[in-house]
Design a protein around this motif. Sequence first.
Motif, short mmCIF file in Angstrom:
data_model
loop_
_atom_site.label_atom_id
_atom_site.label_comp_id
_atom_site.label_asym_id
_atom_site.label_seq_id
_atom_site.Cartn_x
_atom_site.Cartn_y
_atom_site.Cartn_z
N ASN A 154 87.27 25.84 91.56
CA ASN A 154 87.53 27.11 90.90
C ASN A 154 88.17 26.84 89.55
O ASN A 154 88.37 25.67 89.17
CB ASN A 154 88.41 28.04 91.76
CG ASN A 154 89.76 27.44 92.08
OD1 ASN A 154 90.64 27.36 91.24
ND2 ASN A 154 89.93 26.97 93.33
N MET A 155 88.47 27.89 88.81
CA MET A 155 89.06 27.69 87.50
C MET A 155 90.06 28.80 87.18
O MET A 155 89.98 29.90 87.72
CB MET A 155 87.98 27.64 86.41
CG MET A 155 87.05 28.83 86.33
SD MET A 155 87.71 30.33 85.54
CE MET A 155 88.01 29.73 83.88
N TYR A 156 91.02 28.46 86.34
CA TYR A 156 92.00 29.42 85.83
C TYR A 156 92.02 29.34 84.31
O TYR A 156 91.89 28.25 83.73
CB TYR A 156 93.39 29.11 86.36
CG TYR A 156 93.69 29.72 87.72
CD1 TYR A 156 94.64 30.72 87.86
CD2 TYR A 156 93.02 29.29 88.86
CE1 TYR A 156 94.91 31.28 89.09
CE2 TYR A 156 93.27 29.84 90.09
CZ TYR A 156 94.22 30.84 90.21
OH TYR A 156 94.49 31.39 91.44
N LEU A 157 92.19 30.48 83.68
CA LEU A 157 92.25 30.57 82.23
C LEU A 157 93.44 31.46 81.88
O LEU A 157 93.67 32.47 82.56
CB LEU A 157 90.94 31.14 81.69
CG LEU A 157 90.76 31.34 80.19
CD1 LEU A 157 89.30 31.17 79.82
CD2 LEU A 157 91.22 32.73 79.73
N ALA A 158 94.21 31.09 80.85
CA ALA A 158 95.40 31.89 80.55
C ALA A 158 95.70 31.91 79.05
O ALA A 158 95.42 30.96 78.32
CB ALA A 158 96.60 31.34 81.32
N VAL A 215 92.10 25.55 83.14
CA VAL A 215 92.24 24.46 84.10
C VAL A 215 91.06 24.51 85.05
O VAL A 215 90.83 25.53 85.71
CB VAL A 215 93.57 24.55 84.89
CG1 VAL A 215 93.64 23.44 85.93
CG2 VAL A 215 94.76 24.46 83.94
N TYR A 216 90.33 23.42 85.11
CA TYR A 216 89.20 23.32 86.03
C TYR A 216 89.65 22.54 87.27
O TYR A 216 90.06 21.38 87.15
CB TYR A 216 88.02 22.61 85.37
CG TYR A 216 87.45 23.37 84.20
CD1 TYR A 216 87.10 24.72 84.33
CD2 TYR A 216 87.24 22.76 82.96
CE1 TYR A 216 86.56 25.43 83.26
CE2 TYR A 216 86.71 23.46 81.88
CZ TYR A 216 86.37 24.80 82.05
OH TYR A 216 85.84 25.49 80.98
N LYS A 217 89.59 23.19 88.40
CA LYS A 217 89.92 22.51 89.66
C LYS A 217 88.63 21.98 90.25
O LYS A 217 87.79 22.75 90.72
CB LYS A 217 90.62 23.48 90.62
CG LYS A 217 91.25 22.81 91.84
CD LYS A 217 90.27 22.67 92.96
CE LYS A 217 90.42 21.33 93.63
NZ LYS A 217 89.40 21.12 94.67
#
Length: 972
Positions: free
Chosen positions: A327-331, A490-492
């Motif tokens: 999954n990924m998060y962007l902030a 952040v790429y998990k």
Amino acid sequence: MKKQGLLKAFVFAALNVLLVSAVLAQGIRDYKSVPGDPLNVRIYELENGLKVYLSVYKNAPRIQTAIAVKTGSKNDPSDNTGLSHYLEHLMFKGTDKYGTLDWEKEKFYLDQIEALYEKHRTLTNPEERAAVYKLIDSLSYEASKYAIPNEYDKIVASLGAKGTNAYTSVEQTVYINDIPSNQLDKWLTLESERFRNPIFRLFHTELETVYEEKNMSLDNDSRKIWDALFASLYPTHTYGTQTTLGLQEHLKNPSLTTIRNYFNEKYVPNNMAIIMSGDFNPDEAIMLIDKHFGKLPRAKDPQFVPAVEKPIEKPIIKEVFGPDAENMYLAFRLPGAASVEQDVLQMMSSVLYNGTAGLIDLSINQAQKTLGASAFVYTKKDYSSHIFSAKPKQGQSLEELTTLLLEQIERVKKGDFPDWLLKAIINEMKTRQVRMYENNSQRNSAMISAFILDIPWEDEVTSFERLEKITKSDIVAFANKYYSNNYVVVYKRKGVDNNIIKVEKPQITPVVINRDQQSDFFTSLNNIPVEPVSPVFLDYNKDIRITSIREDLPLYYKQNEENKTFTLYYVFDMGKNHDPKLALAIDYLKYLGTSRYTPVQVKEELYKIGCSFNVFSSDDQVYVSLFGLSENLFEGIKFFEHLMSDAIANPQALENMKKDILKKRADSKLNKSNILWGGMFNYGIYGPNSSFTNIISEEELMKVTPEDLISLIHKLNTYQHKVVFYGTHSEKEIIDILLANHRIPKSLKALPQEVKFEELNPTENTVYIVDYNMTQVEILMVAKSQAYAPEQMPVMNLFNEYFGSGMSSVVFQELREAKGLAYTAYAAYSTPSRPDRSHYIYSFIGTQNDKLPEAMAGMKNLLDKMPVSEKSFNTAKDAIIERLRTERITKTSILFNYLNAQKMGLDHDLRMDVYNTVPKLNFDDLKKFQDEHVANKAFTVLVLGKKDQLDLETLSKYGKIKFLSLEEIFGY
């Protein structure tokens, strides 16, 4: 938002602050309140600077309490990160008055231990460090002879407290209890003593618990993402340079002296607040708070100078690895809580994602472009973070998810969202707030947030007035000002994390428990008389109305006398075990339109009328629910009845859904919680055939047609079901509305035949192992006990309270407190959800691989030979009785309590039996129950861990070992 408009709003709010003088027996105490405040909060400040937030809510004779301290991981010393968190743990250890048998004798050893820790942290030679630690361990054992572990927890349990806990975050440490209203004076006596002079006893076993929590975090991919995200967003500020759990190097080199200095600096009344919501007299409460906490001395106001971050000039891309699904998060980094633009940020976030009709909701989730995407604002005092996340479909790159999310932000920057959305967002926020404020914990959360973030309460109360002034152009301007290439992503990714270094286990001598000892403080507190509260149990003949809409359609009705909202349910006693396709049909419904509305318009129309519509399915039930403001009931029912009866097939949506189901199934097999508590737990009880594995095969799934699922949706209301209603409309009004709008045939069909799964009857111990790449090992022990026995509910409750539930239980004290073997350790005697199923005893422990032999032996020994402690036994009885005296089942819970009683074959509130029987039970009764239903059972031991690190020799002592594949436990 335009600054002039904001200024007018703030001036208006300030002019409306009401200063009220409350004349008390001990003088005049001024408090602040705000006109129109739905919580009617009173805000006091004691002479020593302690803030007090009081909100009366008489839903039950209980009070949700919080003691909040304005300090967290951002305030940790840079060379002692994690300190705020382990200080929180140590605040449960007692003082020089409780938690000790002889303070002077105990202090003799504790002073030496503190000095040795100071020496230990200066040493670098491993042999020298080991020698000093061995001496610390030896002295800790001697000191424990004078300690009473977990006496705080025993005291609050005896008061009838629930939910005793604490948490540490970035900017706050908060201590929580839910207490009976008549125990307020005793609770304040205890808490003021707790914060007067905490003693950091039993430190080395508690520090080992913190080590375990740190090791658990190393197996948590979500925490890795979070840490990487904030380290990049805040490379200078302690939001990013320090984490709540701290660095391993700092955890291995603690300083009791530094902890004490930190406490003396941060835990001062002028940096704290007492926050309460519930059933109490505020005039009396503030006098009691002043009596107990007013004597704490004021100190210098703690200072924190936030680091100023440089602008992010270009995207920062990070990667983390682990076994979970990708999954990924962007902030984006944005201004903090006090910013005049914080309101605009909240509105922009809701335009993007609100769970129903935001741009991400409709253009990504509804359009099935990912497995799920969302966004939220993480507001802190110094900065805020606007955080986006998404999960990929099969074959979809994480980079593509970033593009999809950024496209939605670009649409906001262009004003590409409907004008009606802003009003609908505010209406939904108001409705959600009404529901939140029916809960004391949520009410407290609002007050805690205001205190920690230094938000004036009038700003909280008038927030909707400000939000309503925000225009589309305000949001567009804000988006263009703050959102460009200044983000972190952040790429998990799935893979091996080569950066994991676990905190190694030190050698610990189990400390003395002194289970039957009690301090003079506890004894004197117990002897303070209180006016008992009479219990109130449900009377099903009086507390609900059972009628019918027509002869074959029952209505369970309860009037809402608190606010102007409604909740409506259609309850079907059938689920996946009756038809595996039913769950598919329920999921399919969210992607469907009707002859009058497209799928997107369905979401938009529901959002416009402020109603939330949900269809939920389980193994044996389906719930169709509608919630909203009473004024929208008629319109809401009409709309969702239209959707259920007129849903139109969407072939492309089904094809997308099939692919997504297969991807989600694959992802589920990567999640350790799903593996242990889903696949392995069900395998241990049922074997390979269970409701968990009762799913449509991939081959069958691919053959499912839109017509198959549409038929199930259209036919749902033709089956026998119940209607459950809680709202302001009268019984007659709701019957008339449903008669006119509920689309059902002249006679309802019988439910389909259910496929039932038989529980196993093991006669010997078995050990099942699933190989999983993780630092720790998680062990779940399960044993079948007896058929459903409601008559034994009193002794079952007592067993759970005494043996395995909470921090004062036998399991917690022995395995965590005395031996430091785990962060999480508990056991429970379960109650089945259906009368045709059995009671089970199960225990869980998560620990390091090198502690597995001790952990397993410790848990099994406790299950077979329950320790005897009359004092703990009596405390457990008191805890149950005091909780039942003040527990109240209200609102929709009354209706579902009755439905559950019906299902279980009961004709009365079973809590009444517990209340009347528990005082008569003695320890022999409990021991007999344990001997007959817990001890020496054939246990199925479920082990999740890394195969090449497991101690198979030890595990083989607990049964024949069998390795299971993911295919075996998931059924695919």
